[in-house]
Enzyme design. Structure first.
Site, PDB file in Angstrom:
ATOM      1  N   GLY A   1      71.106-133.328 -24.332  1.00 53.33           N
ATOM      2  CA  GLY A   1      71.533-134.337 -23.363  1.00 53.33           C
ATOM      3  C   GLY A   1      70.326-135.058 -22.800  1.00 53.33           C
ATOM      4  O   GLY A   1      70.174-135.203 -21.587  1.00 53.33           O
ATOM      5  N   SER A   2      69.450-135.539 -23.687  1.00 54.64           N
ATOM      6  CA  SER A   2      68.097-135.967 -23.311  1.00 54.64           C
ATOM      7  C   SER A   2      67.968-137.419 -22.888  1.00 54.64           C
ATOM      8  O   SER A   2      66.880-137.841 -22.493  1.00 54.64           O
ATOM      9  CB  SER A   2      67.145-135.730 -24.495  1.00 54.64           C
ATOM     10  OG  SER A   2      67.577-136.479 -25.626  1.00 54.64           O
ATOM     11  N   SER A   3      69.050-138.208 -22.943  1.00 54.69           N
ATOM     12  CA  SER A   3      68.892-139.653 -22.833  1.00 54.69           C
ATOM     13  C   SER A   3      69.342-140.261 -21.518  1.00 54.69           C
ATOM     14  O   SER A   3      69.138-141.459 -21.278  1.00 54.69           O
ATOM     15  CB  SER A   3      69.672-140.338 -23.964  1.00 54.69           C
ATOM     16  OG  SER A   3      71.060-140.044 -23.865  1.00 54.69           O
TER      17      SER A   3
ATOM     18  N   GLY B   1      70.483-139.590 -17.050  1.00 53.74           N
ATOM     19  CA  GLY B   1      70.612-138.761 -15.858  1.00 53.74           C
ATOM     20  C   GLY B   1      69.558-137.678 -15.760  1.00 53.74           C
ATOM     21  O   GLY B   1      68.361-137.900 -15.995  1.00 53.74           O
ATOM     22  N   TYR B   2      70.021-136.481 -15.413  1.00 52.21           N
ATOM     23  CA  TYR B   2      69.097-135.359 -15.252  1.00 52.21           C
ATOM     24  C   TYR B   2      68.508-134.905 -16.578  1.00 52.21           C
ATOM     25  O   TYR B   2      67.393-134.376 -16.624  1.00 52.21           O
ATOM     26  CB  TYR B   2      69.796-134.206 -14.542  1.00 52.21           C
ATOM     27  CG  TYR B   2      69.833-134.393 -13.047  1.00 52.21           C
ATOM     28  CD1 TYR B   2      68.715-134.136 -12.286  1.00 52.21           C
ATOM     29  CD2 TYR B   2      70.978-134.846 -12.398  1.00 52.21           C
ATOM     30  CE1 TYR B   2      68.715-134.329 -10.916  1.00 52.21           C
ATOM     31  CE2 TYR B   2      70.992-135.046 -11.029  1.00 52.21           C
ATOM     32  CZ  TYR B   2      69.862-134.785 -10.291  1.00 52.21           C
ATOM     33  OH  TYR B   2      69.858-134.992  -8.940  1.00 52.21           O
TER      34      TYR B   2
ATOM     35  N   ASP C   1      76.531-135.436 -32.254  1.00 54.81           N
ATOM     36  CA  ASP C   1      77.400-134.585 -31.450  1.00 54.81           C
ATOM     37  C   ASP C   1      76.738-133.232 -31.193  1.00 54.81           C
ATOM     38  O   ASP C   1      76.653-132.397 -32.098  1.00 54.81           O
ATOM     39  CB  ASP C   1      78.731-134.398 -32.179  1.00 54.81           C
ATOM     40  CG  ASP C   1      79.721-133.555 -31.393  1.00 54.81           C
ATOM     41  OD1 ASP C   1      79.432-133.184 -30.233  1.00 54.81           O
ATOM     42  OD2 ASP C   1      80.805-133.257 -31.948  1.00 54.81           O
TER      43      ASP C   1
ATOM     44  N   ALA D   1      77.145-133.888 -20.178  1.00 50.93           N
ATOM     45  CA  ALA D   1      78.356-134.313 -19.475  1.00 50.93           C
ATOM     46  C   ALA D   1      79.164-135.143 -20.462  1.00 50.93           C
ATOM     47  O   ALA D   1      78.702-136.199 -20.905  1.00 50.93           O
ATOM     48  CB  ALA D   1      78.010-135.132 -18.236  1.00 50.93           C
TER      49      ALA D   1
ATOM     50  N   TYR E   1      85.287-132.021  -6.514  1.00 49.77           N
ATOM     51  CA  TYR E   1      84.205-131.563  -7.386  1.00 49.77           C
ATOM     52  C   TYR E   1      84.147-130.038  -7.465  1.00 49.77           C
ATOM     53  O   TYR E   1      84.704-129.440  -8.374  1.00 49.77           O
ATOM     54  CB  TYR E   1      82.857-132.148  -6.953  1.00 49.77           C
ATOM     55  CG  TYR E   1      81.831-131.990  -8.049  1.00 49.77           C
ATOM     56  CD1 TYR E   1      81.687-132.977  -9.022  1.00 49.77           C
ATOM     57  CD2 TYR E   1      81.059-130.841  -8.165  1.00 49.77           C
ATOM     58  CE1 TYR E   1      80.790-132.821 -10.069  1.00 49.77           C
ATOM     59  CE2 TYR E   1      80.169-130.672  -9.209  1.00 49.77           C
ATOM     60  CZ  TYR E   1      80.035-131.659 -10.159  1.00 49.77           C
ATOM     61  OH  TYR E   1      79.157-131.483 -11.201  1.00 49.77           O
TER      62      TYR E   1
ATOM     63  N   VAL F   1      72.474-141.049  -8.366  1.00 52.80           N
ATOM     64  CA  VAL F   1      73.309-142.060  -9.000  1.00 52.80           C
ATOM     65  C   VAL F   1      73.111-141.947 -10.504  1.00 52.80           C
ATOM     66  O   VAL F   1      72.031-142.232 -11.021  1.00 52.80           O
ATOM     67  CB  VAL F   1      72.951-143.474  -8.515  1.00 52.80           C
ATOM     68  CG1 VAL F   1      73.829-144.516  -9.206  1.00 52.80           C
ATOM     69  CG2 VAL F   1      73.102-143.577  -7.006  1.00 52.80           C
TER      70      VAL F   1
END
Length: 403
Positions: A52-54, A56-57, A114, A144, A242, A282
């Site tokens: 998930g490297s691209s 947000g966190y 994926d 996410a 949440y 954000v």
């Protein structure tokens, strides 16, 4: 695609195009916000995998890992190439991150596909074996996603953002066609059927554990291997939708998975597994959650520049994962990077503003200029130093895997 001027056209918080130059400038800005390492580079840089490297966190984890911890390794993400429209912002951010890694002499490979699939796991394992000496020191999991296909059954699970047990009504922030802010109430129906189970299947710890098992079975986990899955708890103001909702059930599963993995890794490689509880920001994911936009705007209104951005939080996480600073865990075994957000005085101030927030008063209570800029920055707009009137080439290639 020939060069053209790219304008920020949006539907709500979703932008139709991304700006390649702005995305590159944002990555450069994040890289230069990272404090220089306080230790000498001995040449033996740790090998890391960021899933998930691209965005947000996960993007912050990648950049902080490169600039602070000196990592090399692999980033995995799922982005769309330029075509009739521009590429996704993550496509351009990845190209920019790869360029900076090369500039600093760090071997970082980015794979687009994926992350839930066993095909991607095989590709990563082969790269680790062939290119990085068959060794993985760190894995950061930051995924996410709206859905996940189970590799064993082929069943597609879909995650939902719903409260559990009863409908939930909350304030939310929107902007009308002229850009004027509106505070509205929105009611979300409760989870039904197997909504909770499906959300846990997508956003819980199942895939994280599958990655660890897959790589361990290939004997790729180094002695002392550490892994962290990024999570969020958040304010009581957003808890019903949440932390106490379907996503919260998934986060609880993620934390239970961390405890299981921690015991297992301690026995097999002397390693650690933790969840890292990050603070509000954000992101493309967070803006989809009812109430979060209003909450983050109010939080910034209370804290101003004291609000810690993702890159600052991930610097702290990398220092802990690499041993540059002690691993500081709460009673549940979680790294807590959100203590500044959940300070009682801060939460009391935000709650007071939340109660008072209306369409007429919100501009005085929340930092909406900052929030608007942060949303645009997700797509490469509102980044200082970029000439948005100049034509730009949108057909940016994916980073080459050539060493």
């Amino acid at each position: 695609m020939s060069e053209r001027v790219i304008e920020p056209k949006s539907r709500g918080f979703l932008f139709l195009d991304s700006h390649p130059g702005g995305c590159a400038a944002l990555v450069d800005e994040m890289w230069h916000a990272v404090p220089a390492p306080d230790r000498a580079d001995d040449g033996d840089r740790p090998v890391a995998l960021i899933i998930g490297s691209s965005a947000g966190y996960g993007l912050a984890a990648t950049i902080a890992g490169l600039a602070r911890a000196g990592i090399r390794g692999i980033g995995v993400c799922f982005e769309k190439a330029p075509g009739r429209r521009t590429g996704t912002a993550g496509w351009y951010r990845t190209a920019a991150t790869a360029r900076l890694a090369r500039l600093h002499g760090q071997d970082m490979v980015f794979l687009n596909g994926d992350a839930f699939s066993d095909t991607m796991k095989e590709q990563v394992a082969d790269l680790l074996t062939e290119r990085f000496g068959g060794r993985l020191d760190h894995l950061v999991y930051s995924v996410a996603a709206p859905r996940r296909t189970d590799p064993d059954t082929g069943r597609v699970h879909a995650s939902v953002l719903k409260p559990v047990g009863a409908p939930h009504t909350t304030k939310t922030l929107v902007f009308d066609e002229s850009g004027a802010p509106e505070v509205k109430e929105v009611t979300t129906a409760p989870a039904e059927g197997d909504d909770v189970e499906q959300t846990v299947a997508v956003m819980g710890g199942t895939d994280w554990e599958r990655w660890i098992t897959f790589l361990a079975d290939r004997s790729l986990l180094a002695d002392g291997f550490t892994t962290a899955a990024l999570s969020y708890i958040g304010s009581p103001l957003t808890a019903a939708i949440y932390r106490q909702g379907t996503i919260g059930a998934a986060k609880s599963h993620l934390e239970a998975t961390a405890r299981t993995l921690d015991e297992r890794l301690a026995k097999t490689v002397g390693g650690r597994a933790v969840t890292s509880v990050n603070a509000a920001a954000v992101t493309q994911s967070s803006t989809a959650i009812p109430g979060i936009a209003l909450y983050v705007g109010l939080l910034r209104g209370v804290l101003g520049d004291a609000l810690v951005p993702p890159i600052g939080q991930l610097v702290s996480l990398w220092d802990q994962l690499t041993g540059a600073s002690p691993l500081a865990l709460d009673d549940e075994g979680r790294v807590r990077l959100d203590t500044w957000e959940l300070d009682p005085a801060v939460q009391d101030a935000v709650a007071e503003r939340w109660s008072a927030a209306t369409s007429e008063s919100v501009t005085a209570l929340a930092d909406l200029d900052w929030f608007g800029d942060e949303v645009r920055r997700l797509y490469g707009f509102s980044v200082p130093g970029v000439d948005y009137t100049a034509p730009v080439e949108a057909d940016v290639p994916w980073p080459s895997h050539t060493a």
